[in-house]
Write an enzyme that holds these catalytic residues in place. Structure first.
Site, PDB file in Angstrom:
ATOM      1  N   HIS A 233       0.855  -1.193   0.000  1.00 60.75           N
ATOM      2  CA  HIS A 233       0.000   0.000   0.000  1.00 60.75           C
ATOM      3  C   HIS A 233       0.886   1.236   0.000  1.00 60.75           C
ATOM      4  O   HIS A 233       2.082   1.154   0.280  1.00 60.75           O
ATOM      5  CB  HIS A 233      -0.897   0.029   1.252  1.00 60.75           C
ATOM      6  CG  HIS A 233      -0.107   0.176   2.515  1.00 60.75           C
ATOM      7  ND1 HIS A 233       0.521  -0.879   3.143  1.00 60.75           N
ATOM      8  CD2 HIS A 233       0.188   1.271   3.280  1.00 60.75           C
ATOM      9  CE1 HIS A 233       1.153  -0.454   4.224  1.00 60.75           C
ATOM     10  NE2 HIS A 233       0.974   0.850   4.331  1.00 60.75           N
ATOM     11  N   ARG A 300       7.753  -9.015  15.266  1.00 56.22           N
ATOM     12  CA  ARG A 300       8.147  -7.680  14.816  1.00 56.22           C
ATOM     13  C   ARG A 300       7.110  -6.667  15.264  1.00 56.22           C
ATOM     14  O   ARG A 300       5.908  -6.957  15.251  1.00 56.22           O
ATOM     15  CB  ARG A 300       8.284  -7.703  13.295  1.00 56.22           C
ATOM     16  CG  ARG A 300       8.666  -6.399  12.709  1.00 56.22           C
ATOM     17  CD  ARG A 300       9.171  -6.537  11.278  1.00 56.22           C
ATOM     18  NE  ARG A 300       9.545  -5.208  10.861  1.00 56.22           N
ATOM     19  CZ  ARG A 300       8.696  -4.338  10.317  1.00 56.22           C
ATOM     20  NH1 ARG A 300       7.453  -4.675  10.076  1.00 56.22           N
ATOM     21  NH2 ARG A 300       9.112  -3.129  10.001  1.00 56.22           N
TER      22      ARG A 300
HETATM   23  C1  LIG Z   1      -4.955   8.276   9.104  1.00 54.93           C
HETATM   24  C2  LIG Z   1      -4.924   7.056   8.611  1.00 54.93           C
HETATM   25  C3  LIG Z   1      -3.950   6.583   7.620  1.00 54.93           C
HETATM   26  C4  LIG Z   1      -4.268   5.097   7.518  1.00 54.93           C
HETATM   27  C5  LIG Z   1      -5.744   5.065   7.733  1.00 54.93           C
HETATM   28  C6  LIG Z   1      -5.872   5.955   8.954  1.00 54.93           C
HETATM   29  O1  LIG Z   1      -7.182   6.315   9.096  1.00 54.93           O
HETATM   30  C7  LIG Z   1      -5.319   5.257  10.202  1.00 54.93           C
HETATM   31  C8  LIG Z   1      -4.413   4.103   9.879  1.00 54.93           C
HETATM   32  C9  LIG Z   1      -3.558   4.317   8.637  1.00 54.93           C
HETATM   33  C10 LIG Z   1      -3.218   2.982   7.994  1.00 54.93           C
HETATM   34  C11 LIG Z   1      -2.024   2.247   8.626  1.00 54.93           C
HETATM   35  C12 LIG Z   1      -1.827   0.920   7.860  1.00 54.93           C
HETATM   36  C13 LIG Z   1      -1.822   1.116   6.350  1.00 54.93           C
HETATM   37  C14 LIG Z   1      -3.018   2.004   5.913  1.00 54.93           C
HETATM   38  C15 LIG Z   1      -3.152   2.072   4.387  1.00 54.93           C
HETATM   39  C16 LIG Z   1      -4.264   1.516   6.640  1.00 54.93           C
HETATM   40  O2  LIG Z   1      -5.047   0.687   6.237  1.00 54.93           O
HETATM   41  O3  LIG Z   1      -4.368   2.124   7.867  1.00 54.93           O
HETATM   42  C17 LIG Z   1      -2.864   3.356   6.571  1.00 54.93           C
HETATM   43  C18 LIG Z   1      -3.910   4.407   6.211  1.00 54.93           C
HETATM   44  C19 LIG Z   1      -3.442   5.353   5.123  1.00 54.93           C
HETATM   45  O4  LIG Z   1      -2.333   5.900   5.193  1.00 54.93           O
HETATM   46  O5  LIG Z   1      -4.200   5.563   4.185  1.00 54.93           O
HETATM   47  O1  LIG Z   2       5.313  -2.375   9.848  1.00 54.08           O
HETATM   48  C1  LIG Z   2       5.821  -1.775   8.923  1.00 54.08           C
HETATM   49  O2  LIG Z   2       7.020  -1.788   8.691  1.00 54.08           O
HETATM   50  C2  LIG Z   2       4.947  -0.978   7.974  1.00 54.08           C
HETATM   51  C3  LIG Z   2       3.761  -0.354   8.645  1.00 54.08           C
HETATM   52  C4  LIG Z   2       2.988   0.503   7.718  1.00 54.08           C
HETATM   53  O3  LIG Z   2       3.240   0.541   6.553  1.00 54.08           O
HETATM   54  C5  LIG Z   2       1.880   1.342   8.235  1.00 54.08           C
HETATM   55  O4  LIG Z   2       1.519   1.245   9.420  1.00 54.08           O
HETATM   56  O5  LIG Z   2       1.342   2.137   7.417  1.00 54.08           O
HETATM   57 FE   LIG Z   3       2.198   2.174   5.522  1.00 59.35          FE
END
Ligand SMILES: C=C1C[C@]23C[C@@]1(O)CC[C@H]2[C@@]12CCC[C@@](C)(C(=O)O1)[C@H]2[C@@H]3C(=O)O
Ligand SMILES: O=C(O)CCC(=O)C(=O)O
Ligand SMILES: [Fe+2]
Length: 359
Positions: A233, A300
């Site tokens: 992503h 991790r």
């Molecule tokens: C502010 C945000 C970015 C995020 C979606 C969220 O609402 C909170 C979690 C963030 C995260 C972390 C993991 C990867 C990601 C794509 C997800 O599903 O939740 C990111 C979101 C993002 O950056 O779009």
């Molecule tokens: O765990 C990681 O190294 C990646 C985490 C990440 O990509 C995220 O929280 O958006």
């Molecule tokens: Fe990320």
């Protein structure tokens, strides 16, 4: 009153099909629902052809006189870099890592007391991007924005709360200062200065920014090569600052190199360019495609500081980077609008807001 991150999914529920968390420690074989093949993710085994030389994202010393140019170059070629001498105290990094470990060590039933709801923002759960994949990810997460007290009081007895909340608040404060410094350093390398970005300078003291903390845990996995910790992503942010424990797993993608593992460098932090910074830089900075793999012997942990603008702020390409030759690649968008687009269209979200210039 701008929308706070806590309100982003209110009225826009994200239903996650597999919100049930297994007890990872009890599984000695990888269940089929966790076994990934290239059918589940076309980039799963993407390798360069011919195999590329071993290259990696740069490690940049923030005290180096040429740091701004080094950061700018990393943002253009990789969309990611590591930083040393960033000024965040080591004890604070150790503190947030300890807190993350303690949180995920709690029994599943306790963690579920703080489960994130479909319309909620904070709390415990599977990755939000899970709904876009048929297979489940070998990880669990906890999202925090602002004070974590409400969620933390569902997890821990009173006497732990103050200490854990203090760590989160101090961490958010330090990250906020660092993120802003990194943003201006990288923009300097493009010849963009504070006068060129009115929304940032009209709101001093970083009142224009907001953030979330995403704590991630990737448990030990019986068959790591067939599992996925967090699928590929890009982040929707301006910048993401990531602390990883001393266990490799994060990988970044480059068209010419394939997946490249980012080695943990103790005390340093990883910085990712997010989609909003890609838009702001009119495509000059890459928003990096990344993912997390898992392994058989070590758990991790990672802590991602996701940083973006308040929701009344429209992000669009900086006028200075636009010209009759370099037309604006994207229309303007707020972080809230973008997060909602991403929640429905995932990795297609950027192309949804791209301007289509008639040839
Ligand atoms: C502010 C945000 C970015 C995020 C979606 C969220 O609402 C909170 C979690 C963030 C995260 C972390 C993991 C990867 C990601 C794509 C997800 O599903 O939740 C990111 C979101 C993002 O950056 O779009
Ligand atoms: O765990 C990681 O190294 C990646 C985490 C990440 O990509 C995220 O929280 O958006
Ligand atoms: Fe990320």
């Amino acid at each position: 009153m701008p929308t706070m991150l806590t309100d982003v999914f209110r009225g826009h529920p994200i239903h996650l099909p597999h919100s049930h968390q297994p007890d990872f420690t009890s599984l000695s074989e990888l269940p089929d629902s966790y076994t990934w093949t290239p059918k589940d993710d076309p980039l799963l085994d993407a390798a360069p052809c011919p195999p590329a030389a071993s290259e990696n994202i740069p490690l940049i010393d923030l005290n180096h006189p040429d740091a701004a140019n080094q950061i700018g170059s990393a943002c253009r070629t990789w969309g990611a870099f590591q930083i040393a001498n960033h000024g965040v105290p080591l004890e604070l990094l150790q503190g947030i890592e300890f807190l993350t470990g303690s949180l995920f060590q709690l029994p599943v039933q306790r963690k579920l007391k703080a489960a994130r709801s479909d319309t909620g923002f904070s709390g415990y759960g599977v990755a939000r991007i899970s709904s876009f994949f048929n297979k489940q990810m070998w990880s669990e997460g906890f999202t925090i924005t602002g004070s974590p007290l409400n969620d933390f009081r569902k997890l821990w007895p009173q006497h732990h709360l103050k200490n854990y909340c203090d760590i989160v608040e101090e961490y958010e404060e330090q990250m906020q200062t660092l993120a802003s410094k990194l943003m201006w350093l990288s923009l300097t390398s493009l010849g963009v200065s504070e006068e060129d970005i009115k929304w940032a300078t009209a709101n001093p003291d970083l009142n224009w920014a907001q953030s979330a903390l995403q704590l991630n845990h990737y448990p030990v996995c019986p068959e790591p090569d067939r599992a996925m910790g967090l699928a590929a992503h890009t982040d929707s942010t301006l910048l993401t600052i990531l602390h990883q424990n001393n266990t490799a797993g994060l990988q970044v993608f480059r068209d010419d190199l394939g997946w490249v593992t980012v080695p943990p460098v103790p005390g340093s932090l990883v910085v990712n360019v997010g989609d909003l910074f890609h838009i702001l830089s009119n495509g000059l900075f890459k928003s990096v495609l990344h993912r997390a793999r898992v392994n058989q012997t070590r758990s991790r942990f990672s802590v991602a500081f996701l940083w973006g603008p308040q929701s009344d702020i429209k992000i669009s390409p900086v006028p200075k980077l636009v010209s009759p030759v370099e037309s604006p690649l994207y229309r303007s968008v707020t972080w809230t609008e973008y997060l909602r687009t991403k929640a429905t269209h995932f990795n297609e979200a950027l192309s949804m807001i791209r301007n289509h210039i008639d040839e």
